[in-house]
Motif scaffolding. Structure first.
Motif, PDB file in Angstrom:
ATOM      1  N   ILE A  74       0.852  -1.205   0.000  1.00 28.59           N
ATOM      2  CA  ILE A  74       0.000   0.000   0.000  1.00 28.59           C
ATOM      3  C   ILE A  74       0.880   1.244   0.000  1.00 28.59           C
ATOM      4  CG2 ILE A  74      -1.825   1.239   1.214  1.00 28.59           C
ATOM      5  CD1 ILE A  74      -2.555  -1.400   2.594  1.00 28.59           C
ATOM      6  N   TYR A  78       1.535   4.155  -2.927  1.00 32.37           N
ATOM      7  CA  TYR A  78       1.297   5.567  -2.591  1.00 32.37           C
ATOM      8  C   TYR A  78       2.518   6.414  -2.941  1.00 32.37           C
ATOM      9  CZ  TYR A  78       1.002   9.718   0.355  1.00 32.37           C
ATOM     10  OH  TYR A  78       1.020  11.014   0.818  1.00 32.37           O
ATOM     11  N   ARG A  87      -5.203   2.673  -3.027  1.00 31.13           N
ATOM     12  CA  ARG A  87      -6.520   2.538  -2.396  1.00 31.13           C
ATOM     13  C   ARG A  87      -7.048   1.107  -2.541  1.00 31.13           C
ATOM     14  NH1 ARG A  87     -10.547   4.897  -4.253  1.00 31.13           N
ATOM     15  NH2 ARG A  87     -11.604   5.526  -2.333  1.00 31.13           N
ATOM     16  N   ALA A  90      -5.240  -1.067  -0.100  1.00 33.49           N
ATOM     17  CA  ALA A  90      -5.706  -0.814   1.262  1.00 33.49           C
ATOM     18  C   ALA A  90      -7.069  -1.469   1.504  1.00 33.49           C
ATOM     19  CB  ALA A  90      -5.776   0.684   1.510  1.00 33.49           C
ATOM     20  N   GLU A  91      -7.971  -1.344   0.549  1.00 34.22           N
ATOM     21  CA  GLU A  91      -9.288  -1.961   0.692  1.00 34.22           C
ATOM     22  C   GLU A  91      -9.166  -3.482   0.807  1.00 34.22           C
ATOM     23  OE1 GLU A  91     -11.457  -0.594  -2.654  1.00 34.22           O
ATOM     24  OE2 GLU A  91     -11.700   1.452  -1.892  1.00 34.22           O
ATOM     25  N   TYR A 107      -6.204   2.178   6.787  1.00 34.13           N
ATOM     26  CA  TYR A 107      -7.199   3.244   6.667  1.00 34.13           C
ATOM     27  C   TYR A 107      -6.531   4.600   6.428  1.00 34.13           C
ATOM     28  CZ  TYR A 107     -11.287   0.503   8.131  1.00 34.13           C
ATOM     29  OH  TYR A 107     -12.317  -0.395   8.191  1.00 34.13           O
ATOM     30  N   LYS A 110      -5.095   4.840   2.918  1.00 35.28           N
ATOM     31  CA  LYS A 110      -6.198   4.963   1.963  1.00 35.28           C
ATOM     32  C   LYS A 110      -6.684   6.404   1.891  1.00 35.28           C
ATOM     33  CE  LYS A 110     -10.819   3.133   1.014  1.00 35.28           C
ATOM     34  NZ  LYS A 110     -11.926   2.297   1.555  1.00 35.28           N
ATOM     35  N   GLU A 144     -12.874   8.775   4.379  1.00 34.29           N
ATOM     36  CA  GLU A 144     -11.958   7.720   4.815  1.00 34.29           C
ATOM     37  C   GLU A 144     -11.232   8.097   6.099  1.00 34.29           C
ATOM     38  OE1 GLU A 144      -9.921   7.644   1.169  1.00 34.29           O
ATOM     39  OE2 GLU A 144     -11.490   6.478   0.158  1.00 34.29           O
TER      40      GLU A 144
END
Length: 334
Positions: A74, A78, A87, A90-91, A107, A110, A144
């Motif tokens: 993640i 980024y 994102r 992360a999900e 979180y 994200k 978020e």
């Protein structure tokens, strides 16, 4: 060799370099893959780090570094300016590991990915006003961060998320004010008043609340809703006495009233006026309809205006009723 040929070669070389994929050694063990990924992250080689982390996850899905690799993937996305991939990663982590002790970090990243999504290359080097751009990513980021602060209020990332939420809330409120001013310039006063009221009701404690009251006052004045305009103005004076729309205690509209004169009137500086100013509540279209009706009424012959078959009178001046035969034949045999 011409300059354009050199430029073409340079572009092709750059494209080939960007499109090349890092090849991961198939003989590396789990620990070696993870250490290589850490080295790539420390050296800011995020593309190579992504390749190693993905290889680690696919080759050793139940290994000791699998969950940590998903988290760091993640971060690598980024830092590599791939917000959508970040994102999505992360999900996926939140869905697979909702009870993980570091799920709050997923979180947070994200929200960061959405926060920086609108800050592209041009926004970084040019003085663009972010409040005038589509607030979709800003709204996603706010939601978020709100999830993070509500589910994990004691998280180490919660204080920074709250500060970013304040900034995003101010940005969203300012965007609504820009839209309201656009409506004012387009003479959509009802829509402008609604936008201003939305800011006042939903974005309290933001700098844009005063602007929302000013928009409401101006829109209600244009609509000749004097009572609502007076209420909005009084609230503006009481809470924001230094607002730019207040000059010596008097309200001054920030948007000039639109010039509805024809192009001929504007070209001749008003010497030739083709249209009179519109009364409140009327439009050119409604005036055209009334004018067409009046023209059609004037073209009706006088004999048809004075008498009709239903209103014919006898010699004594009494109206004669039509017979059923006359109705059945539509008056052909009267």
């Amino acid at each position: 060799m011409q300059v354009k040929h050199l430029l073409l070669i340079a572009i092709l070389a750059l494209t080939a370099a960007c499109s090349s994929k890092d090849v991961v050694d198939e003989n590396l063990s789990e620990t070696e893959l993870y250490q290589q990924a850490q080295t790539d992250l420390d050296n800011h080689s995020y593309t190579s780090a992504i390749a190693n982390l993905k290889a680690l996850e696919s080759r050793y899905p139940f290994g000791r570094y699998a969950e940590q690799a998903q988290l760091e993937l993640i971060y690598a996305y980024y830092k590599n300016v791939e917000p959508e991939a970040s994102r999505s990663a992360a999900e996926r982590f939140i869905r697979l590991h909702p009870q993980h002790p570091n799920v709050d970090y997923a979180y947070y990243l994200k929200g960061l990915a959405s926060f920086d999504q609108d800050r592209g290359l041009l926004a970084r080097f040019l003085p663009l006003d972010m409040t005038k751009r589509d607030p979709g990513a800003a709204r996603d980021s706010y939601n978020e961060f709100a999830q993070l602060t509500s589910r994990y209020p004691t998280s180490r990332y919660a204080p920074d998320a709250k500060q970013r939420m304040i900034h995003l809330r101010n940005l969203l409120a300012a965007y609504e004010i820009h839209v309201a001013h656009y409506y004012l310039t387009r003479q959509a006063y009802v829509a402008a008043a609604n936008r201003g009221r939305y800011v006042v009701e939903n974005f309290q404690e933001t700098p844009a609340v005063g602007d929302g009251l000013a928009v409401m006052t101006e829109a209600y004045q244009r609509l000749t809703l004097d009572e609502l305009a007076a209420t909005s103005l009084e609230t503006l004076k009481l809470n924001y006495p230094e607002h730019p729309s207040l000059v010596d205690g008097q309200f001054v509209p920030l948007e000039e009233e639109a010039d509805t004169r024809s192009w001929l009137a504007k070209a001749t500086l008003g010497l030739i006026e083709t249209d009179t100013p519109l009364p409140p509540g009327e439009t050119r279209a409604s005036q055209d309809v009334v004018r067409q009706y009046e023209d059609a009424e004037e073209q009706i012959p006088d004999e048809l205006k004075s008498t009709t078959p239903d209103q014919a009178s006898d010699a004594d001046g009494k109206k004669k009723g039509r017979s059923w035969f006359s109705y059945m034949t539509f008056g052909l045999f009267d």
